[in-house]
Write an enzyme that holds these catalytic residues in place. Structure first.
Site, PDB file in Angstrom:
ATOM      1  N   CYS A 166      44.736  43.874  32.049  1.00  0.00           N
ATOM      2  CA  CYS A 166      43.703  44.667  32.060  1.00  0.00           C
ATOM      3  C   CYS A 166      43.700  45.566  31.045  1.00  0.00           C
ATOM      4  O   CYS A 166      42.737  46.456  30.599  1.00  0.00           O
ATOM      5  CB  CYS A 166      43.513  45.598  33.562  1.00  0.00           C
ATOM      6  SG  CYS A 166      43.446  44.530  34.839  1.00  0.00           S
ATOM      7  N   GLU A 176      42.580  49.560  40.439  1.00  0.00           N
ATOM      8  CA  GLU A 176      42.836  49.437  39.175  1.00  0.00           C
ATOM      9  C   GLU A 176      41.935  48.180  38.739  1.00  0.00           C
ATOM     10  O   GLU A 176      42.271  47.131  39.258  1.00  0.00           O
ATOM     11  CB  GLU A 176      44.363  49.295  38.931  1.00  0.00           C
ATOM     12  CG  GLU A 176      44.963  49.595  37.905  1.00  0.00           C
ATOM     13  CD  GLU A 176      45.119  48.305  36.927  1.00  0.00           C
ATOM     14  OE1 GLU A 176      44.067  48.045  36.277  1.00  0.00           O
ATOM     15  OE2 GLU A 176      46.040  47.643  36.996  1.00  0.00           O
ATOM     16  N   ASN A 198      47.670  38.124  37.662  1.00  0.00           N
ATOM     17  CA  ASN A 198      48.377  38.157  36.226  1.00  0.00           C
ATOM     18  C   ASN A 198      49.507  38.671  36.357  1.00  0.00           C
ATOM     19  O   ASN A 198      50.334  38.570  35.347  1.00  0.00           O
ATOM     20  CB  ASN A 198      47.134  38.902  35.383  1.00  0.00           C
ATOM     21  CG  ASN A 198      46.960  40.408  35.902  1.00  0.00           C
ATOM     22  OD1 ASN A 198      47.130  40.708  37.021  1.00  0.00           O
ATOM     23  ND2 ASN A 198      46.386  41.086  34.811  1.00  0.00           N
ATOM     24  N   GLU A 212      35.063  42.010  29.256  1.00  0.00           N
ATOM     25  CA  GLU A 212      36.647  41.778  29.171  1.00  0.00           C
ATOM     26  C   GLU A 212      36.987  40.307  28.988  1.00  0.00           C
ATOM     27  O   GLU A 212      36.582  39.582  29.662  1.00  0.00           O
ATOM     28  CB  GLU A 212      37.120  42.361  30.437  1.00  0.00           C
ATOM     29  CG  GLU A 212      38.611  42.357  30.583  1.00  0.00           C
ATOM     30  CD  GLU A 212      39.229  42.979  31.939  1.00  0.00           C
ATOM     31  OE1 GLU A 212      38.517  42.645  33.106  1.00  0.00           O
ATOM     32  OE2 GLU A 212      40.187  43.716  31.902  1.00  0.00           O
ATOM     33  N   LYS A 254      47.850  41.240  50.563  1.00  0.00           N
ATOM     34  CA  LYS A 254      47.212  40.043  50.388  1.00  0.00           C
ATOM     35  C   LYS A 254      47.374  39.884  48.885  1.00  0.00           C
ATOM     36  O   LYS A 254      46.659  40.135  48.091  1.00  0.00           O
ATOM     37  CB  LYS A 254      45.543  39.991  50.872  1.00  0.00           C
ATOM     38  CG  LYS A 254      45.086  38.614  50.536  1.00  0.00           C
ATOM     39  CD  LYS A 254      43.816  38.696  50.134  1.00  0.00           C
ATOM     40  CE  LYS A 254      43.186  37.245  49.639  1.00  0.00           C
ATOM     41  NZ  LYS A 254      43.809  36.969  48.284  1.00  0.00           N
ATOM     42  N   PRO A 255      48.286  38.797  48.431  1.00  0.00           N
ATOM     43  CA  PRO A 255      48.516  38.600  47.020  1.00  0.00           C
ATOM     44  C   PRO A 255      47.508  37.477  46.790  1.00  0.00           C
ATOM     45  O   PRO A 255      46.764  36.938  47.484  1.00  0.00           O
ATOM     46  CB  PRO A 255      50.010  37.836  47.092  1.00  0.00           C
ATOM     47  CG  PRO A 255      50.182  37.317  48.559  1.00  0.00           C
ATOM     48  CD  PRO A 255      49.479  38.290  49.243  1.00  0.00           C
TER      49      PRO A 255
HETATM   50  C1  SIN Z   1      47.209  44.894  34.575  1.00  0.00           C
HETATM   51  O1  SIN Z   1      46.737  44.319  34.080  1.00  0.00           O
HETATM   52  O2  SIN Z   1      46.601  44.927  35.950  1.00  0.00           O
HETATM   53  C2  SIN Z   1      48.468  45.721  34.673  1.00  0.00           C
HETATM   54  C3  SIN Z   1      49.005  45.746  33.384  1.00  0.00           C
HETATM   55  C4  SIN Z   1      50.397  46.510  33.104  1.00  0.00           C
HETATM   56  O3  SIN Z   1      51.018  46.702  34.109  1.00  0.00           O
HETATM   57  O4  SIN Z   1      50.818  46.669  32.207  1.00  0.00           O
END
Ligand code: SIN
Length: 487
Positions: free
Chosen positions: A292, A258, A159, A389, A182-183
């Protein structure tokens, strides 16, 4: 590949280990597609266990040299990388729009956002201070020093194909660590372009290693099992985060996680309505709702509810859905078929559970992966859509009576990443900010991410912080030195 880049050398079809661009030993590749059109963009190697081990070997060999450099020298190299990213901003943005789908104005913003971590940590790396303590006895002296934790690993999501990488690499390198990255296999080209620029900036071989792979479980297992990896930083789902957490127990690794969120966005009766609507639109529809920290539940107080819904609907209907390459576009596609099917299913279920559709509600004619920006009212905290989510352009609105009810609803989730609220009351600002069980709170503000701030969550949204001086500390260990025999 149909990419009109100014600098074609940024398009890499290889991983990067020990300073070499390389293919998978097996010769396997992963095809990468443009989510806006479904067209193939190119391919990258599908690396696995062997290449992951080689990358860890390379990072381990590079560690002594990199960690021995003066922080100022590491800062110089990071700054050179930052300058190159800024120089190639347009190409990096274009590459990202092609593989991720978000509109160009957002990818340009993300390149700057990602680069800001490199600029900031280039400076902050020089400020890793130790401490001198008042010793308990006259013959001793006590102090502590900060040292890099060692070789680290980063697993990053699709994302934010640029910023989630720089947010991990920059503090790691500034601290003196070397790294294996690792992307996501959905968006590897942005990652590899960053790698190419890091190489051009003069960051030595083995300091950053990048493996592209569709074998997430196997690669994750190698990274967690290897005792040379002293820290793992992961941005992604709570489900995978828990798995990596459990796997890391054996080698007692430090972790930054995260993970998922279920952000409440609370609008109180006394809110500035225009500001709340603008904040809700940006917080909910940024990146087509795929962050997120996106507003996942919009909680609106009784007295302002109908006015808010009317203005929010008008603003949402102004969003321009389409291919992110068109300058007018403000809402791109979602990432893949599974994502759009899940979003469509959630909207149907919400309606079957009693929610009312205000606008949108179905797939959009712009293409297979486009979903119309959607608002649902009459949502309750018991409905599935309020508990999961969404990760898509769908805004469920929950009505509430008073502060206590809003806080109860907001905290009624295992997640605790970001929360937002709008009010003009000074007292309410403090009371509500303190009561929300979240790692980050936007107050009269719908966007809170930047390099100076400690980004991260509580509860099942994760641990550790990225950005700010805390982000640097997370890549360092404190070593206590006790000196005796002082006469
Ligand atoms: C994320 O969605 O993991 C990061 C969002 C952000 O950095 O604002």
């Amino acid at each position: 590949m149909s990419m009109n880049l100014v600098n074609r050398t940024l398009v890499k079809n290889a991983g990067h280990i020990a300073g070499e661009w390389c293919q998978a030993d097996s010769g396997a590749t992963i095809a990468v597609y443009n989510p806006a059109t479904g067209e193939p963009l190119g391919q990258v190697p599908d690396m696995g266990v062997i290449e992951t081990r080689a990358a860890i070997d390379a990072a381990s060999q590079a560690l002594a040299g990199w960690s021995a450099l003066a922080p100022k020298e590491r800062a110089r190299l990071l700054r050179a990388w930052y300058d190159l990213i800024i120089e190639h901003k347009e190409d990096l943005a274009l590459l990202m729009t092609l593989e991720q789908g978000k509109p160009l104005f957002e990818t340009r913003g993300e390149v700057m956002y990602g680069a800001s971590y490199i600029e900031w940590y280039a400076e902050e790396g020089k400020r890793a201070y130790g401490k001198v303590f008042a010793a308990p006895t006259a013959d001793k002296r006590a102090l502590s020093i900060q040292q890099p934790i060692g070789v680290v690993a980063a697993i990053t999501p699709w994302n934010f194909p640029n910023a989630m990488i720089t947010r991990k690499i920059a503090p790691a390198l500034a601290a003196g660590c070397t790294i294996v990255v690792k992307p996501s296999e959905e968006t590897p080209f942005s990652a590899l372009a960053l790698m190419a620029l890091a190489e051009q900036a003069g960051i030595p071989a083995g300091v950053i290693n990048m493996i592209t792979s569709s074998q997430a479980a196997a690669v994750g297992r190698v990274l967690t099992d290897d005792s040379r990896i002293r820290k793992l930083s992961f941005t992604g789902s709570t489900r995978v985060g828990k798995l990596l957490y459990a796997q890391s127990a054996e080698t007692v690794k430090k972790l930054s996680l995260e993970l998922g969120g279920n952000a409440p966005f609370i609008v109180f009766d006394d809110a500035d309505l225009d500001a709340a609507v603008a904040g809700a639109v940006i917080s909910k529809f940024r990146n087509a709702g795929q962050t997120c920290v996106c507003a996942n539940r919009i909680l609106v107080q009784d007295g302002i509810h109908d006015a808010f819904v009317a203005r929010f609907k008008a603003a949402v209907e102004q969003l321009v859905v389409g291919n992110g390459l068109n300058d007018a576009t403000t809402l791109g596609p979602v990432i893949n078929q599974a994502a759009i099917d899940k979003i469509a299913g959630m909207v149907d279920t919400a309606q079957s559970q009693g929610a009312s559709l205000v606008t949108g509600g179905q797939r959009h004619e712009a293409g297979a992966l486009f979903f119309a920006p959607t608002i649902l009212t009459g949502v309750t905290q018991q409905m599935d859509i309020a508990r999961q989510e969404i990760f898509g352009p769908v805004a469920p609105i929950i009505r509430f009576k008073d502060d206590a009810e809003a806080i109860n609803i907001a905290n009624d989730t295992p997640y605790g990443l970001a929360a937002y609220f709008y009010t003009e009351s000074h007292s309410r600002i403090w009371k509500v900010a303190e009561a929300l069980e979240y790692g980050m709170v936007g107050i009269n503000e719908g966007i809170l991410s930047n390099e100076i701030a400690p980004f991260g969550g509580v509860k099942e949204s994760g641990q550790g912080r990225e950005g700010s001086s805390q982000g640097l500390e997370d890549y360092m260990e404190t070593k206590y030195l006790c000196m005796g025999g002082i006469r």
